[in-house]
Design an enzyme around this catalytic site. Structure first.
Site, PDB file in Angstrom:
ATOM      1  N   GLN A 160     -20.527 -18.200  39.554  1.00 51.56           N
ATOM      2  CA  GLN A 160     -21.150 -18.373  38.232  1.00 51.56           C
ATOM      3  C   GLN A 160     -20.538 -19.572  37.504  1.00 51.56           C
ATOM      4  O   GLN A 160     -21.249 -20.365  36.887  1.00 51.56           O
ATOM      5  CB  GLN A 160     -20.968 -17.099  37.406  1.00 51.56           C
ATOM      6  N   LYS A 207     -31.000 -11.051  43.567  1.00 55.59           N
ATOM      7  CA  LYS A 207     -30.724 -11.235  42.126  1.00 55.59           C
ATOM      8  C   LYS A 207     -30.152 -12.631  41.860  1.00 55.59           C
ATOM      9  O   LYS A 207     -30.583 -13.319  40.933  1.00 55.59           O
ATOM     10  CB  LYS A 207     -29.729 -10.139  41.700  1.00 55.59           C
ATOM     11  N   ARG A 221     -23.747  -0.844  40.094  1.00 57.05           N
ATOM     12  CA  ARG A 221     -23.217  -0.725  41.467  1.00 57.05           C
ATOM     13  C   ARG A 221     -22.396   0.557  41.636  1.00 57.05           C
ATOM     14  O   ARG A 221     -22.291   1.092  42.738  1.00 57.05           O
ATOM     15  CB  ARG A 221     -22.426  -1.974  41.845  1.00 57.05           C
ATOM     16  N   ARG A 262     -31.230 -18.213  39.538  1.00 59.17           N
ATOM     17  CA  ARG A 262     -31.152 -19.678  39.668  1.00 59.17           C
ATOM     18  C   ARG A 262     -32.543 -20.304  39.663  1.00 59.17           C
ATOM     19  O   ARG A 262     -32.774 -21.339  39.016  1.00 59.17           O
ATOM     20  CB  ARG A 262     -30.387 -20.040  40.953  1.00 59.17           C
ATOM     21  N   GLY A 297     -23.908 -11.068  33.280  1.00 59.43           N
ATOM     22  CA  GLY A 297     -22.882 -12.115  33.268  1.00 59.43           C
ATOM     23  C   GLY A 297     -23.408 -13.396  33.887  1.00 59.43           C
ATOM     24  O   GLY A 297     -23.085 -14.502  33.442  1.00 59.43           O
ATOM     25  N   ASP A 346     -19.342  -7.923  45.360  1.00 61.20           N
ATOM     26  CA  ASP A 346     -20.318  -6.964  44.821  1.00 61.20           C
ATOM     27  C   ASP A 346     -20.504  -5.749  45.732  1.00 61.20           C
ATOM     28  O   ASP A 346     -21.018  -4.722  45.297  1.00 61.20           O
ATOM     29  CB  ASP A 346     -21.679  -7.646  44.612  1.00 61.20           C
TER      30      ASP A 346
HETATM   31  C1  S3P Z   1     -22.838 -14.017  41.191  1.00 65.66           C
HETATM   32  C2  S3P Z   1     -21.526 -14.258  41.412  1.00 65.66           C
HETATM   33  C3  S3P Z   1     -20.499 -13.206  41.389  1.00 65.66           C
HETATM   34  C4  S3P Z   1     -21.124 -11.830  41.536  1.00 65.66           C
HETATM   35  C5  S3P Z   1     -22.299 -11.635  40.635  1.00 65.66           C
HETATM   36  C6  S3P Z   1     -23.370 -12.664  40.950  1.00 65.66           C
HETATM   37  C7  S3P Z   1     -23.781 -15.155  41.222  1.00 65.66           C
HETATM   38  O1  S3P Z   1     -19.808 -13.253  40.165  1.00 65.66           O
HETATM   39  O2  S3P Z   1     -20.163 -10.824  41.306  1.00 65.66           O
HETATM   40  O3  S3P Z   1     -22.851 -10.342  40.790  1.00 65.66           O
HETATM   41  O4  S3P Z   1     -25.004 -14.934  41.273  1.00 65.66           O
HETATM   42  O5  S3P Z   1     -23.310 -16.289  41.196  1.00 65.66           O
HETATM   43  P1  S3P Z   1     -18.572 -14.276  39.920  1.00 65.66           P
HETATM   44  O6  S3P Z   1     -19.120 -15.636  39.988  1.00 65.66           O
HETATM   45  O7  S3P Z   1     -18.071 -13.949  38.547  1.00 65.66           O
HETATM   46  O8  S3P Z   1     -17.600 -13.945  40.994  1.00 65.66           O
END
Ligand code: S3P
Length: 445
Positions: A177, A26, A404, A31, A98, A331
């Site tokens: 993120q 994912k 999850r 990206r 998110g 995760d």
């Molecule tokens: C992710 C980063 C994590 C993770 C999310 C995916 C990513 O979040 O929990 O499922 O793809 O960069 P955070 O960056 O908020 O920790």
């Protein structure tokens, strides 16, 4: 629960065996979709994630002017905008994702348009100040939505885009993120942006940026503890052809299931083994799993391997998960917590406060659902202490519409006495629509 909520009944299993290739990661899918949308030329992606979240990223790219073609052989072709996103005619809908909202904010902020980013109810509860701060320092004007009595800013987000300037940013929370939002904005800013992180988060953005032709430097200091990334601005990207590795976070559910049965045997083909994600495999080994890596290859900086997992005849040990490890396997913590009662010594999870602001408050929901199955545990602000040697019974599980949580408790249900009903099971489709079908094929009953 919404009217489209579905319930899955999970029966206990006798054994867990089989082999499978997982849909694409994912994080990498998001990206590649975003950078392909910005790049010049047509990117061809195989094994793109089947989850709803990365498809939200694809839909946003289309709204920004990229062309997306789903080919019959399941590859996805993305013809990018050659560095020029258009003004979208409607708000950009990030769904439940998110990752889409935060990373996209950095990608679009340098473009001279007004963007509105919206999402579902869960996404409007998640913290967004963490991206406004660095992007604001770079010169972006970002309006968040605030609720009375809540200092945190949320979606809907309005971004008044325009030229950005480079900054030196020290990431206050370990978040890939946020790091990505800054790198994606830095790529298009004036000057060289640098960013330090004291807990090394997943580095898919760094590999993806290089794959699309960007220059990016990484140095480390304090014995490798602090990572500094520097990205020169005003760079352009070129399309790529890529195969996306299987999602190790989806694999985690079946790896944990394999731990629960003494005669289990699981083979996972072409799974992502990026070292910033693969500490999960060390955890599985520490708990009593035996992992054989059958082969490893590298594509665009990402490691892909085939692994075989069995379980040690001595059964499952317990462990403490805290510090950087908690951030690196954030995760996977719900499923590790869900199987903790079946270990000899239990599992302690600390330093994982971020779990409270994921798609749900994952600490509270794990605690509630484990208690529903008859487990004892202690809840902390930043984690859970779950004693081992407990047996669980089938129960009514509330997924909280969190993918999850739905999947984690489907795994706990395999060793419970009696059937378990997972309410809101459809949430699994956010990252792994095929989860229940594969689970059924791998379980022997
Ligand atoms: C992710 C980063 C994590 C993770 C999310 C995916 C990513 O979040 O929990 O499922 O793809 O960069 P955070 O960056 O908020 O920790």
């Amino acid at each position: 629960m919404s009217s489209s909520s579905s319930t899955q009944t999970i029966r206990p299993a006798r054994n867990f065996q089989g082999s499978l290739t997982l849909p694409g990661d994912k994080s990498i899918s998001h990206r590649y979709a975003m950078l392909a949308g910005l790049a010049e030329g047509t990117t061809r992606l195989s094994n793109f994630s089947t989850g709803a979240d990365p498809h939200s990223s694809l839909a946003c790219m289309e709204a920004l002017g990229a062309t997306i073609v789903h080919k019959q052989d399941k590859t996805i072709e993305i013809t990018g905008t050659a560095g020029k996103f258009r003004q979208p005619s409607a708000p950009l809908d990030c769904g439940n994702s998110g990752s889409t909202m935060r990373m996209l904010a950095g990608l679009i902020a340098p473009h001279p348009h007004t963007f509105t980013l919206i999402g579902d109810h869960s996404l409007t509860l998640r913290p967004m100040e963490r991206i406004r701060k660095p992007l604001g320092q770079m010169g972006a004007k970002i309006d968040l939505t605030t609720n009375p009595g809540d200092k945190e800013g949320h979606a809907p987000i309005t971004i008044h885009g325009g030229p950005l300037h480079a900054i030196d940013f020290d990431t206050p929370i370990p978040s890939a993120q946020v790091k990505t939002a800054v790198l994606f904005a830095g790529l298009q800013a004036n000057g060289t942006t640098s960013l330090t992180e004291s807990i090394r988060t997943r580095d898919h953005s760094e590999h993806a940026l290089r794959a699309f032709g960007a220059t990016l430097n990484r140095t480390s200091s304090r014995g490798g503890e602090v990572t500094k990334l520097s990205i020169p601005g005003s760079q352009t990207l070129k399309a790529i052809d890529a195969t996306i590795p299987g999602d190790i976070s989806s694999a985690a559910f079946y790896l944990c299931a394999a731990l629960l049965f003494p005669d289990s045997n699981l083979i996972l083909d072409s799974v992502g083994m990026n070292p910033t994600r693969a500490s999960l495999l060390d955890v599985i080994t520490a708990l009593g799993g035996k992992i054989k890596v059958l082969n490893v290859e590298e594509h665009h900086g990402e490691l892909i391997g085939t692994i075989q997992v069995n379980v040690s005849p001595n059964g499952l040990r317990g462990m403490h998960i805290g510090g950087a490890l908690a951030a690196q396997i954030i995760d996977e913590l719900p499923v590790l917590a869900a199987i903790a009662p079946y270990t000899h010594d239990g599992i302690t999870i600390r330093d994982a406060k971020e779990l409270r602001v994921k798609e749900s408050d994952r600490i509270a929901l794990v605690a509630k659902n484990l208690r529903a199955m008859g487990a004892e545990l202690t809840e902390h602000e930043d984690g859970l202490v779950i004693p081992g040697n407990q047996s669980l019974h089938g129960a009514q599980i509330d997924s909280g519409t969190d993918h999850r949580i739905a999947m984690a408790f489907s795994i706990a249900a395999l060793r419970a006495t009696g059937d378990t009903e997972i309410h809101g099971a459809e949430a699994a489709a956010i990252s792994f629509p095929e989860f229940f079908t594969h689970l059924d094929n791998l379980c022997q009953r």
